[in-house]
Structure formats: C-alpha cells, structure tokens
Scaffold this motif. Structure first.
Motif, PDB file in Angstrom:
ATOM      1  N   GLU A  92      -7.337  -4.002   5.552  1.00 55.82           N
ATOM      2  CA  GLU A  92      -8.050  -4.764   4.701  1.00 55.82           C
ATOM      3  C   GLU A  92      -7.471  -5.773   4.232  1.00 55.82           C
ATOM      4  N   ARG A  93      -5.996  -5.576   3.737  1.00 53.19           N
ATOM      5  CA  ARG A  93      -5.221  -6.499   3.235  1.00 53.19           C
ATOM      6  C   ARG A  93      -4.353  -7.443   3.965  1.00 53.19           C
ATOM      7  N   ILE A  94      -4.128  -7.198   5.283  1.00 56.78           N
ATOM      8  CA  ILE A  94      -3.370  -7.583   6.250  1.00 56.78           C
ATOM      9  C   ILE A  94      -3.862  -9.269   6.918  1.00 56.78           C
ATOM     10  N   VAL A 124       0.746  -1.098   0.178  1.00 57.52           N
ATOM     11  CA  VAL A 124      -0.014   0.138   0.057  1.00 57.52           C
ATOM     12  C   VAL A 124       0.791   1.350   0.078  1.00 57.52           C
ATOM     13  N   LEU A 125       0.774   1.988  -1.160  1.00 57.97           N
ATOM     14  CA  LEU A 125       1.880   3.031  -1.276  1.00 57.97           C
ATOM     15  C   LEU A 125       0.788   4.176  -2.032  1.00 57.97           C
ATOM     16  N   PRO A 126       1.429   5.332  -2.095  1.00 60.19           N
ATOM     17  CA  PRO A 126       0.813   6.704  -2.738  1.00 60.19           C
ATOM     18  C   PRO A 126       1.262   6.172  -4.312  1.00 60.19           C
ATOM     19  N   GLU A 127       0.330   6.810  -5.046  1.00 63.99           N
ATOM     20  CA  GLU A 127       0.501   6.173  -6.704  1.00 63.99           C
ATOM     21  C   GLU A 127       1.858   6.550  -6.975  1.00 63.99           C
ATOM     22  N   MET A 128       2.671   7.683  -6.898  1.00 61.31           N
ATOM     23  CA  MET A 128       3.971   8.084  -7.341  1.00 61.31           C
ATOM     24  C   MET A 128       5.187   7.028  -6.903  1.00 61.31           C
ATOM     25  N   GLN A 129       4.999   6.719  -5.576  1.00 67.44           N
ATOM     26  CA  GLN A 129       5.908   5.694  -5.213  1.00 67.44           C
ATOM     27  C   GLN A 129       5.779   4.586  -5.699  1.00 67.44           C
ATOM     28  N   ASN A 154      -4.846   8.084   6.845  1.00 64.62           N
ATOM     29  CA  ASN A 154      -6.167   7.290   7.241  1.00 64.62           C
ATOM     30  C   ASN A 154      -6.546   6.277   6.058  1.00 64.62           C
ATOM     31  N   SER A 155      -6.586   6.776   4.781  1.00 63.18           N
ATOM     32  CA  SER A 155      -6.877   5.820   3.933  1.00 63.18           C
ATOM     33  C   SER A 155      -6.033   4.611   3.651  1.00 63.18           C
ATOM     34  N   GLN A 156      -4.910   5.063   3.558  1.00 62.89           N
ATOM     35  CA  GLN A 156      -3.828   3.958   3.458  1.00 62.89           C
ATOM     36  C   GLN A 156      -3.831   2.803   4.546  1.00 62.89           C
ATOM     37  N   ARG A 157      -3.959   3.442   5.957  1.00 66.98           N
ATOM     38  CA  ARG A 157      -3.974   2.586   6.749  1.00 66.98           C
ATOM     39  C   ARG A 157      -5.333   1.534   6.582  1.00 66.98           C
ATOM     40  N   ARG A 158      -6.207   2.120   6.311  1.00 71.47           N
ATOM     41  CA  ARG A 158      -7.330   1.228   5.931  1.00 71.47           C
ATOM     42  C   ARG A 158      -7.187   0.051   5.137  1.00 71.47           C
ATOM     43  N   GLN A 159      -6.466   0.539   3.862  1.00 70.35           N
ATOM     44  CA  GLN A 159      -6.208  -0.594   2.886  1.00 70.35           C
ATOM     45  C   GLN A 159      -5.345  -1.585   3.492  1.00 70.35           C
ATOM     46  N   LEU A 189     -15.300  -7.092  12.192  1.00 70.76           N
ATOM     47  CA  LEU A 189     -14.086  -6.259  12.126  1.00 70.76           C
ATOM     48  C   LEU A 189     -14.468  -4.939  11.379  1.00 70.76           C
ATOM     49  N   ASN A 190     -14.234  -3.708  12.008  1.00 74.07           N
ATOM     50  CA  ASN A 190     -14.502  -2.148  11.513  1.00 74.07           C
ATOM     51  C   ASN A 190     -13.207  -1.567  11.186  1.00 74.07           C
ATOM     52  N   TYR A 191     -12.936  -1.817   9.710  1.00 68.36           N
ATOM     53  CA  TYR A 191     -11.954  -1.126   9.256  1.00 68.36           C
ATOM     54  C   TYR A 191     -11.718   0.395   9.405  1.00 68.36           C
ATOM     55  N   GLN A 192     -12.792   0.850   8.921  1.00 71.45           N
ATOM     56  CA  GLN A 192     -12.892   2.432   9.413  1.00 71.45           C
ATOM     57  C   GLN A 192     -12.258   2.810  10.766  1.00 71.45           C
ATOM     58  N   ARG A 193     -12.631   2.261  11.700  1.00 71.51           N
ATOM     59  CA  ARG A 193     -12.211   2.440  13.196  1.00 71.51           C
ATOM     60  C   ARG A 193     -10.872   1.979  13.378  1.00 71.51           C
ATOM     61  N   LEU A 194     -10.594   0.784  12.813  1.00 67.23           N
ATOM     62  CA  LEU A 194      -8.957   0.355  12.944  1.00 67.23           C
ATOM     63  C   LEU A 194      -7.930   1.240  12.373  1.00 67.23           C
ATOM     64  N   ALA A 195      -8.586   2.109  11.210  1.00 63.66           N
ATOM     65  CA  ALA A 195      -7.507   3.042  10.362  1.00 63.66           C
ATOM     66  C   ALA A 195      -7.146   4.287  11.226  1.00 63.66           C
ATOM     67  N   LYS A 196      -7.917   4.187  12.530  1.00 61.59           N
ATOM     68  CA  LYS A 196      -7.781   5.694  13.137  1.00 61.59           C
ATOM     69  C   LYS A 196      -6.446   5.430  14.043  1.00 61.59           C
ATOM     70  N   LEU A 197      -6.184   4.125  13.947  1.00 60.98           N
ATOM     71  CA  LEU A 197      -5.013   3.783  14.802  1.00 60.98           C
ATOM     72  C   LEU A 197      -3.648   4.369  14.042  1.00 60.98           C
ATOM     73  N   ASN A 198      -2.961   5.179  14.965  1.00 60.90           N
ATOM     74  CA  ASN A 198      -1.935   6.001  14.184  1.00 60.90           C
ATOM     75  C   ASN A 198      -0.673   5.186  14.186  1.00 60.90           C
ATOM     76  N   VAL A 199      -0.517   4.403  13.423  1.00 59.67           N
ATOM     77  CA  VAL A 199       0.927   3.439  13.463  1.00 59.67           C
ATOM     78  C   VAL A 199       0.989   3.069  12.016  1.00 59.67           C
ATOM     79  N   ALA A 200       2.269   2.839  11.938  1.00 56.84           N
ATOM     80  CA  ALA A 200       2.630   2.215  10.545  1.00 56.84           C
ATOM     81  C   ALA A 200       2.444   0.898  10.091  1.00 56.84           C
TER      82      ALA A 200
END
Length: 680
Positions: free
Chosen positions: A595-597, A418-423, A587-592, A607-618
């Motif tokens: 969802e794939r982990i 999961v990376l930004p499009e440019m990377q 937040n959007s990348q963390r949700r992805q 499981l609530n991926y929207q709420r899991l994505a609020k966890l501020n970790v890499a």
C-alpha cells in the motif's frame, strides 16, 4: 591592533634609515682602504681622507636598533675580518666604480673582490675564514666563483645576504616554494592555551648554548595543532612557517641544502618551523625515511605535527597529545563566535556540540557563514536559525570518504517503514539517544563517569530485503545527518595493516559527528576471531581487535547490518547498545508495504492489495516488482495493473530462482491453464 602595527611600521622605517647610514659609512670606510691600497701598489703617496670616527660615534648615539650586519655578525659569530669581506663584496652591488677600485688595489688588477684582496685590505686577516666550515661559506653568505686559484677567484655576495644587509630581507628563493607563513591566532580553548604555555616555558627556559628541543604535537585535528604552535610562537616573538612533509620528500637529495638554508633563516630572523608530517604514520617514519631525520638536523625551533609520534630520537623531543576542545570549551567557542545570536538559540548550542565535534576554526567558519546569511526580512517559510546552523555544521563535518564509502540519500521516512511495534520503538529509541546525548552525558554527568562507550552503535540483523538499510536511512533522515555506507571491497585489504589504516580513515573522518556510518554486511568485518593457526589468523584477529577499540571510542552513530547474526564476534555484540532483528514480513506487513510502495503520481488501476500480500517475498523484492511494473506501464503507455505486476513478479522469481506458486498469484488475473501449470 592597528595602532600596534602603525607603531611597528614607524619603527621599521626609522631602522631602515639608520641601517642604510651604517652601510654607507662602512662602504665609505672600505673605499678609503681600497684607495690607500691602490696608492701603495702604484707607489704613490697616500691620499688624505676625512675622519669617519665622529660619524660613527654620532650614528651609535642616535641608533634605535642594531644594524643588520652587526646582527648577522652576532648571530653567526663573524670575526671583524669576515665582516670586512662582506662589506668588500657588498660594494660591488653598491658602487658602480667598485670593480675599478678593486683592480687598482690588486697586484693582478682583477676587477672584483678576491680572498687575496680582502686579506691585504684588513688589519686583522684570518685565513681560517676561507674554510668551507667557516661562517661565510658554511652559511652561503658569499659565493665563490671558479678561478685558476682559490685566493684569486671572484667573490660575490649571496643574494639573500644582500637583501638581509640592506634591511629588505625575504626568504631564500629555494625556500619560497616549500614554506608558507602561519598567521598568529588567539586560542579560544583553555586546554589549548595551557599546551601553548608549556611550549613557551620549554623553549623559553632552555640553555642558550643548547639546541631547541623538538616539539611534537600529536592529534587527529591538524588545525588545533597549528593553532597551538602559532600561539606559542607569538608569545615567544617567533614567526612561524609551515613546511609540508610531502614537499620535503619531493626532492630528497636536496634535504641537506634545505636544512642549511632554513637554519640560516631561523637564526637570523627569529623564525620557527612547523613540519606537517600528518600524511605519514609512525611505521613510515623510520630511519630509512629522510623526513624522520630532518628535524634532528636542525638546532632551531621546530614543531612536528602528526597523528602519531613520528620523529626519531636523535635530538631531545617533547611530545604533547592534542585533543579537540572539550564539549564545555566548544560551547564557549560557539557562544563567543555567535555573539548575541547564541542567546536567541536558547540552548541549541549544547545540542550542536553533542552531535558535531568541530575544531575552533570550523566553529568560527560555521558561525560566520550563519551570521552572514541571516536576513531580518526572512519569511516564515524559510529555515529557522537553528536549522540553518545545523545544516551549516552538517556541511562542515561532511567527511571526504569517496574512495571508501558511498553517500546514501536519506529520502525514506517513518511512513515508508513497515515493522512490528517493538522493532519500531527500538529505532525511535536510537534516535532519542542521539538527540539527548548532551543532556545525559554533559548536564547529568555520565561523561564524567567514563569516557568509554559514549558512542551509539546498533546491529540490524535479518534476511536480505527486510528493511535494514531503509531503517538506517530513516534514522539518518530523522536526525538530519548524512548516511555513508562503507564499501567493504575498498576497506578490506589483503596487505598487512592496510585494512586497519582504511578503517582508521573512516572513523577519523566520521569523528566530527556529521554522519551515520552504515557497515553493510558487517559479518565480513566483524566476524568471530579464530584460534591462531598461522600468520593469516593472527593478522585477521588484529583487525578485529582494532575494530573493537575504535567501536569502543567512536562517539558517533554506527549501524551494522548482517544476514548472519551468529557470525558476529561476541565482543562486538557486547559493545552494541541496540540489536534489532528484522524478521521476514507476515501477510499483514506485506500488505502495508504494498500500500505504501507506489508513489502518489504513479497511475494505477484495480490493484488488489490483499491478493498482492500473499506473495511470499520481502520488502526489497516488493520494491523491485513495483518498480519493474512501473517501467512496463511506462513503456506500454498504461497504468500499473495486476497483469503487469504479475509479469514483473515472474521476472523477479526467475532472478530469485524460486518457483512462483499458484497460491501466491491466484486471483490476480485470469490465467491460461498452461501458465498456471508452468508456474507450479
């Protein structure tokens, strides 16, 4: 080839018969001398003997080659008297009555050959022949056993000499454990054939009274060095034997004896020696090392193969730098080895050569492995011929780096990343550069413009857990290459020169092209050079400079990862083709990532991926949390739930020494007030 070997066998059998007849006549002639001497000693009339001259003349007329004794005499400048001594000693191994004859012919009735007996039997006696510097004793043709006096001490023919004279010669028993024959080969690369021709001209045109110049073949590929030496010897009519430097140094005190024995072998049998000094670098080949002096003590043909120049200058030395076959030569070698199968690959050979820098023997082995595995009834579900060949090359090119690197299984795919499009596009460009090297470098001619900078290197910079190592894994998997992470703790050494030596091992092993090198936390190696204030600074800068040179010349794919991009030396950054910044996921990348982990076979529940994505970790921390929650579920016999993910998150945050805020976990589960307050 078979016809030539058959002719050679017939010629050898004819020579064996003629050589036996020569020795038999010589023994009969010496027997007549002993009987005549015995008659004089005993005061009896001389017996009448048959005339041997017609037999000698007939043998000379019909002989097709020179007898072994005459060859030995010519090679080592033996006098007629010294030849007589050899025949006298040979008689003890030839005739059971020889000792009795010797006793009857001597004043002291000694039942064995002696210097005194030989002197009295010869019409051309030479006391100089008894000297240790004279050929008989210098080259160990005879052995002098202990006695009360020198002239009456027993003389015995050396076992090697006995075998040689009888025409069944083999190597001296002391040399057999040290050397091994090198079979002749046909060189496939034109550049290697040219080098072999230069060696042939060098040795073939020398003055006969001068020693052979030492030929030093320097290069990374040991097999190419050996093949060039073997081909040159085949053209010169020399048989090549290889001697390991390690075996030579196992008993340094025995080196003078080994020199003498090998010199005797090489002179008498047209042999050449290949000294493998590849284990030793130039700094270890100084005057204190007997291995450096060994080639200088020989006058016979000798090759020294090593990565670097390794021989002292006590004897004329010519050095040739040996490179692996060029890409064009490698393509030709592949086509020749694969035969008709090469045409069916439709240009895939060029792709192989752009990735794998293999030596001719390895190309032949890989081709033989492929052709042997092909089955006309293979089902459509099996690997294609090109995939089989790629996997074969990958195995052949796999380096031995267990002490300095860790092999990483490449199981992650583009879907896991999961990376930004440019990377992501930059990573795909890296893959494209590796895949299209053959077209750009060879067909379009960029290699002809410059040999530097043909390797592909990239820097992945970002905080821990942002996906740098996974990205390297994805790239290696996409390229169907092995991924090796360099163990910096094993590479970096406090001892001067050791770090460079370890790095050289890494790069040399990887040069065959079958791996992707991953320098994790590369700032430890590629840090900025500092002003020289003491010797430590100077040597640290030398390490960095060495790395700069190897990165410039390295032809494979090297990936560097760092958490501290600003610490990397600017000279490295300039040589990097790609720099990819791995930012902390939003937040959007963390949700992805969430969802794939989870694997598809893992039981999950609500499981609530929207709420899991609020966890501020890499991403790395997300994986740890998901894995720990899975173990909790397995232990408790349930599925991965938000509650178990919360418990795993709390453990991860304790490890990170960070507070778990209510904003991050709000709505995950219904929490008691005490838990919420304690986590703030």
């Amino acid at each position: 080839m078979e016809r030539r070997e058959a002719i050679k066998e017939i010629q050898n059998s004819t020579w064996q018969r003629e050589n036996f007849e020569y020795l038999e006549l010589a023994i009969i002639e010496m027997r007549q001398r002993l009987l005549a001497r015995a008659a004089r000693v005993q005061g009896q009339p001389l017996p009448e003997f048959p005339d041997l001259k017609p037999h000698w003349e007939a043998l000379q007329t019909t002989s097709s080659a020179t007898p072994a004794l005459e060859q030995l005499a010519s090679t080592f400048n033996l006098s007629p008297f010294e030849k007589d001594v050899l025949i006298l000693c040979l008689g003890m191994e030839w005739d059971v009555d020889w000792g009795t004859l010797c006793a009857s012919a001597g004043m002291l009735q000694l039942a064995y050959p002696t210097w005194d007996l030989a002197f009295n039997l010869s019409s051309q006696p030479d006391w100089q022949a008894f000297s240790p510097e004279a050929p008989l004793r210098q080259w160990n043709f005879i052995e002098l056993k202990g006695g009360h006096t020198l002239i009456h001490s027993p003389l015995r023919i050396n076992e090697w000499t006995l075998h040689y004279l009888r025409g069944t010669s083999s190597l001296d028993e002391e040399l057999i454990p040290l050397v091994a024959p090198v079979e002749p080969v046909q060189l496939g690369a034109e550049s290697h054939r040219q080098l072999a021709s230069q060696v042939v001209a060098l040795w073939g045109q020398r003055e006969r009274r001068l020693p052979f110049p030492i030929v030093q073949l320097c290069g990374q590929d040991r097999s190419s060095n050996r093949e060039i030496a073997s081909s040159a010897c085949e053209q010169l009519g020399l048989k090549l034997y290889a001697l390991s430097g390690a075996a030579l140094l196992a008993n340094p005190s025995n080196l003078p004896q080994i020199v003498k024995l090998w010199e005797r072998e090489a002179r008498s049998k047209q042999l050449a020696l290949l000294l493998d000094a590849d284990e030793f670098v130039a700094s270890e080949m100084g005057k204190a090392n007997p291995l450096a002096l060994f080639p200088s003590q020989l006058s016979t043909p000798i090759f020294v193969i090593a990565r670097e120049r390794a021989v002292s200058s006590h004897r004329p030395t010519i050095t040739f730098d040996v490179s692996k076959p060029t890409p064009g030569e490698q393509v030709a070698l592949w086509n020749q080895a694969l035969g008709e199968q090469a045409f069916a690959l439709n240009g895939f050979v060029e792709t192989l050569v752009s990735q794998f820098d293999l030596a001719p023997p390895t190309i032949q082995a890989a081709s033989a492995s492929l052709l042997g595995s092909l089955d006309a009834t293979s089902s459509a579900g099996e690997l294609s011929v090109s995939d089989r060949l790629w996997d074969t090359c990958r195995r052949q090119a796999r380096p031995q780096l267990d002490e300095l690197a860790q092999s990483i299984a490449t199981v992650a795919t583009w879907e896991d990343l999961v990376l930004p499009e440019m990377q992501r596009q930059t990573l795909e460009e890296i893959v494209a550069h590796v895949r299209q090297r053959a077209r750009v470098y060879e067909r379009w001619g960029f290699r002809s413009k410059s040999q530097r900078g043909l390797g592909i290197s990239a820097l992945f910079a970002g905080a821990s857990g942002t996906g740098k190592t996974m990205a390297a894994e994805v790239i290696a998997g996409a390229l169907q290459l092995d991924l090796y992470r360099i163990d910096l703790s094993a590479v970096v050494s406090k001892y001067i020169g050791e770090t460079e030596k370890n790095l050289r091992r890494v790069f040399d092993a990887a040069e065959m092209g079958g791996v992707v090198l991953l320098f994790d936390e590369a700032d430890a190696l590629f840090s900025k050079r500092s002003d020289v204030k003491d010797s430590n600074d100077r040597y640290a800068n030398m390490e960095v400079s060495y790395l700069l040179q190897r990165m410039e010349a390295y032809r494979g794919l090297a990936i560097l990862t760092t958490n501290l991009k600003d610490s990397i030396d600017f000279a490295f950054l300039r040589r990097l083709r790609f720099i990819v910044k791995f930012a902390f996921p939003d937040n959007s990348q963390r949700r992805q990532i969430w969802e794939r982990i989870f694997p598809k076979d893992l039981p999950t529940e609500n499981l609530n991926y929207q709420r899991l994505a609020k966890l501020n970790v890499a991403g790395g921390n997300i994986r740890n949390i998901a894995l720990n929650a899975a173990f909790l579920a397995a232990q408790e016999g349930g599925a991965v739930t938000m509650e178990r993910l919360l418990r795993a998150t709390q453990s991860e945050y304790v490890k990170l020494e960070r507070p778990l805020t209510d904003a991050e976990i709000r709505g995950w589960v219904e929490l008691p007030t005490s838990v919420t307050e304690g986590s703030q």
